[in-house]
Design a protein around this motif. Structure first.
Motif, PDB file in Angstrom:
ATOM      1  N   ALA A 259      -6.303   7.005  17.792  1.00 15.90           N
ATOM      2  CA  ALA A 259      -6.160   5.810  18.636  1.00 15.90           C
ATOM      3  C   ALA A 259      -5.119   4.843  18.075  1.00 15.90           C
ATOM      4  CB  ALA A 259      -7.500   5.100  18.765  1.00 15.90           C
ATOM      5  N   GLY A 260      -4.550   5.192  16.918  1.00 18.37           N
ATOM      6  CA  GLY A 260      -3.505   4.346  16.333  1.00 18.37           C
ATOM      7  C   GLY A 260      -3.987   3.321  15.326  1.00 18.37           C
ATOM      8  N   TYR A 261      -5.288   3.376  14.968  1.00 25.71           N
ATOM      9  CA  TYR A 261      -5.815   2.419  14.016  1.00 25.71           C
ATOM     10  C   TYR A 261      -5.511   2.867  12.574  1.00 25.71           C
ATOM     11  CZ  TYR A 261      -8.400   0.523  17.968  1.00 25.71           C
ATOM     12  OH  TYR A 261      -8.738  -0.034  19.181  1.00 25.71           O
ATOM     13  N   ARG A 262      -5.236   1.914  11.715  1.00 29.12           N
ATOM     14  CA  ARG A 262      -4.963   2.232  10.318  1.00 29.12           C
ATOM     15  C   ARG A 262      -6.239   2.678   9.625  1.00 29.12           C
ATOM     16  NH1 ARG A 262      -0.156  -1.872   8.905  1.00 29.12           N
ATOM     17  NH2 ARG A 262       0.040  -2.849  10.953  1.00 29.12           N
ATOM     18  N   ARG A 263      -6.078   3.663   8.752  1.00 28.66           N
ATOM     19  CA  ARG A 263      -7.237   4.193   8.024  1.00 28.66           C
ATOM     20  C   ARG A 263      -6.938   4.115   6.531  1.00 28.66           C
ATOM     21  NH1 ARG A 263      -8.097   9.844  11.138  1.00 28.66           N
ATOM     22  NH2 ARG A 263      -9.556  10.148   9.433  1.00 28.66           N
ATOM     23  N   TYR A 264      -7.785   3.371   5.842  1.00 28.85           N
ATOM     24  CA  TYR A 264      -7.582   3.156   4.416  1.00 28.85           C
ATOM     25  C   TYR A 264      -8.581   3.952   3.584  1.00 28.85           C
ATOM     26  CZ  TYR A 264      -4.649  -0.693   5.969  1.00 28.85           C
ATOM     27  OH  TYR A 264      -3.674  -1.436   6.569  1.00 28.85           O
ATOM     28  N   THR A 265      -8.150   4.308   2.385  1.00 25.70           N
ATOM     29  CA  THR A 265      -8.943   5.115   1.461  1.00 25.70           C
ATOM     30  C   THR A 265      -9.179   4.324   0.176  1.00 25.70           C
ATOM     31  OG1 THR A 265      -7.009   6.038   0.327  1.00 25.70           O
ATOM     32  CG2 THR A 265      -7.729   7.137   2.378  1.00 25.70           C
ATOM     33  N   PRO A 266      -9.975   4.870  -0.755  1.00 25.89           N
ATOM     34  CA  PRO A 266     -10.145   4.196  -2.047  1.00 25.89           C
ATOM     35  C   PRO A 266      -8.822   3.948  -2.766  1.00 25.89           C
ATOM     36  CG  PRO A 266     -11.855   5.834  -1.764  1.00 25.89           C
ATOM     37  CD  PRO A 266     -10.912   6.009  -0.607  1.00 25.89           C
TER      38      PRO A 266
ATOM     39  N   PHE B 120       0.827  -1.203   0.000  1.00 25.92           N
ATOM     40  CA  PHE B 120       0.000   0.000   0.000  1.00 25.92           C
ATOM     41  C   PHE B 120       0.866   1.258   0.000  1.00 25.92           C
ATOM     42  CE2 PHE B 120      -3.101  -2.715   2.601  1.00 25.92           C
ATOM     43  CZ  PHE B 120      -3.714  -3.179   1.443  1.00 25.92           C
ATOM     44  N   PRO B 121       0.272   2.371  -0.437  1.00 21.32           N
ATOM     45  CA  PRO B 121       0.943   3.663  -0.252  1.00 21.32           C
ATOM     46  C   PRO B 121       0.911   4.001   1.240  1.00 21.32           C
ATOM     47  CG  PRO B 121      -1.271   4.017  -1.068  1.00 21.32           C
ATOM     48  CD  PRO B 121      -1.037   2.527  -1.114  1.00 21.32           C
ATOM     49  N   PRO B 122       1.588   5.067   1.681  1.00 20.95           N
ATOM     50  CA  PRO B 122       1.599   5.425   3.107  1.00 20.95           C
ATOM     51  C   PRO B 122       0.188   5.443   3.700  1.00 20.95           C
ATOM     52  CG  PRO B 122       3.144   6.788   1.922  1.00 20.95           C
ATOM     53  CD  PRO B 122       2.396   6.003   0.870  1.00 20.95           C
TER      54      PRO B 122
ATOM     55  N   MET C 251       4.769  -3.229  -6.804  1.00 21.56           N
ATOM     56  CA  MET C 251       4.048  -2.287  -5.946  1.00 21.56           C
ATOM     57  C   MET C 251       5.019  -1.394  -5.184  1.00 21.56           C
ATOM     58  SD  MET C 251       0.928  -2.773  -6.665  1.00 21.56           S
ATOM     59  CE  MET C 251       0.183  -1.727  -5.410  1.00 21.56           C
ATOM     60  N   HIS C 252       6.137  -1.943  -4.712  1.00 27.36           N
ATOM     61  CA  HIS C 252       7.146  -1.128  -4.023  1.00 27.36           C
ATOM     62  C   HIS C 252       7.619  -0.005  -4.930  1.00 27.36           C
ATOM     63  CE1 HIS C 252       8.535  -4.460  -0.994  1.00 27.36           C
ATOM     64  NE2 HIS C 252       7.384  -3.918  -0.676  1.00 27.36           N
ATOM     65  N   ALA C 253       7.989  -0.358  -6.162  1.00 31.58           N
ATOM     66  CA  ALA C 253       8.495   0.640  -7.100  1.00 31.58           C
ATOM     67  C   ALA C 253       7.432   1.679  -7.419  1.00 31.58           C
ATOM     68  CB  ALA C 253       8.968  -0.051  -8.374  1.00 31.58           C
ATOM     69  N   THR C 254       6.209   1.223  -7.618  1.00 33.49           N
ATOM     70  CA  THR C 254       5.119   2.151  -7.950  1.00 33.49           C
ATOM     71  C   THR C 254       4.853   3.108  -6.802  1.00 33.49           C
ATOM     72  OG1 THR C 254       4.107   0.481  -9.392  1.00 33.49           O
ATOM     73  CG2 THR C 254       2.704   2.302  -8.660  1.00 33.49           C
ATOM     74  N   ASN C 255       4.815   2.602  -5.595  1.00 38.72           N
ATOM     75  CA  ASN C 255       4.490   3.435  -4.433  1.00 38.72           C
ATOM     76  C   ASN C 255       5.567   4.472  -4.124  1.00 38.72           C
ATOM     77  OD1 ASN C 255       1.998   2.229  -3.991  1.00 38.72           O
ATOM     78  ND2 ASN C 255       2.871   0.613  -2.710  1.00 38.72           N
TER      79      ASN C 255
ATOM     80  N   ARG D 139      -3.247  11.560  -9.653  1.00 43.00           N
ATOM     81  CA  ARG D 139      -4.231  12.547  -9.199  1.00 43.00           C
ATOM     82  C   ARG D 139      -4.013  12.891  -7.728  1.00 43.00           C
ATOM     83  NH1 ARG D 139      -9.549   9.674 -11.959  1.00 43.00           N
ATOM     84  NH2 ARG D 139      -9.110  10.327 -14.136  1.00 43.00           N
ATOM     85  N   ALA D 140      -3.708  11.878  -6.909  1.00 45.56           N
ATOM     86  CA  ALA D 140      -3.500  12.130  -5.490  1.00 45.56           C
ATOM     87  C   ALA D 140      -2.286  13.013  -5.251  1.00 45.56           C
ATOM     88  CB  ALA D 140      -3.333  10.786  -4.763  1.00 45.56           C
ATOM     89  N   ARG D 141      -1.256  12.843  -6.056  1.00 39.08           N
ATOM     90  CA  ARG D 141      -0.029  13.619  -5.879  1.00 39.08           C
ATOM     91  C   ARG D 141      -0.168  15.045  -6.402  1.00 39.08           C
ATOM     92  NH1 ARG D 141       3.520   8.397  -7.802  1.00 39.08           N
ATOM     93  NH2 ARG D 141       3.681   7.412  -5.716  1.00 39.08           N
ATOM     94  N   GLN D 142      -1.163  15.271  -7.212  1.00 41.68           N
ATOM     95  CA  GLN D 142      -1.399  16.616  -7.744  1.00 41.68           C
ATOM     96  C   GLN D 142      -2.247  17.462  -6.813  1.00 41.68           C
ATOM     97  OE1 GLN D 142      -3.135  15.933 -11.582  1.00 41.68           O
ATOM     98  NE2 GLN D 142      -1.189  15.281 -12.514  1.00 41.68           N
TER      99      GLN D 142
END
Length: 234
Positions: free
Chosen positions: A34-41, A26-28, A66-70, A230-233
């Motif tokens: 509370a320390g729980y992971r939160r995932y997005t689309p 996954f990306p970051p 995936m490592h290289a892409t992320n 899009r996310a990086r823009q």
């Protein structure tokens, strides 16, 4: 989304999602107070992409893609994708070579066999393998050389040479020795032609299935790359 939410979409466990996250699929990932992971689309698409890539590339290459892409290293990601396609193309060529060799075998068995036996060194040079490789094949029942009565040295007659050539092609295609031995043995029986056809058909089906899996992975990766851009823009 929580890990369990992402897991349910793909029939996975929440722990599997956390493992993929820790592995860099996954990306970051942000965490709640509370320390729980939160995932997005975006993370959901990353998971879809990884699972699709894994089907065609295998687990480790898919993880590396995936490592290289992320990390934004698309050049490395493309090279990894290209490497799998190149390997698949090479296997397609190997299948054709094996089919040609089997056709030659079928033709040769209908005519008298002639030609002096080869020594282990001569056969090794012919196939461009180490003599120890031939002895390993013999131990698995792939080759059945005769022995010179005077010297005790191995002698590889025309039938044995053909078996060795087929074994070399199958090994180039990635087949384990046990499977090569079963196939070569089946060719020595009366149903050799039927076994050959079934083997080549199954091989072709496997290549086709993997090609479709690579296409599916490429489609998901393209979608993921678009979402990342899009996310990086923003």
């Amino acid at each position: 989304m929580r890990p369990v939410d992402l897991a349910r979409q793909h029939g996975l466990s929440a722990q599997a999602i956390r493992n993929y996250d820790d592995a860099g699929v996954f990306p970051p990932t942000e965490r709640s107070e509370a320390g729980y992971r939160r995932y997005t689309p975006l993370h959901a698409q990353a998971l879809r992409t990884f699972l699709a890539l894994r089907g065609g590339h295998g687990h480790r290459p898919a993880t590396e893609i995936m490592h290289a892409t992320n990390r934004g290293d698309t050049e490395s990601a493309y090279r990894l994708v290209d490497a799998t396609h190149a390997a698949l193309l090479a296997e397609r060529d190997t299948r054709i070579e094996v089919a040609t060799a089997l056709d030659a075998l079928a033709t040769a068995t209908s005519t008298p066999v002639r030609g002096r036996p080869l020594t282990v060194g001569e056969l090794a040079r012919r196939l461009r393998v180490h003599p120890a490789t031939l002895r390993t094949w013999e131990s698995h029942g792939i080759l059945r050389p005769d022995r010179d009565r005077a010297t005790g040295y191995r002698e590889y007659g025309p039938e044995c040479v053909r078996d060795a050539e087929i074994a070399r092609q199958l090994r180039r295609g990635g087949y384990p020795l046990t499977q090569v031995a079963r196939f070569v043995d089946s060719l020595r029986t009366a149903d050799g032609a039927a076994a050959s056809t079934a083997f080549l058909d199954a091989w072709q089906d496997r290549l086709t299935t993997r090609s479709r899996a690579l296409l599916a992975g490429a489609a998901q990766l393209d979608t993921y790359l678009t979402m990342l851009e899009r996310a990086r823009q923003t």
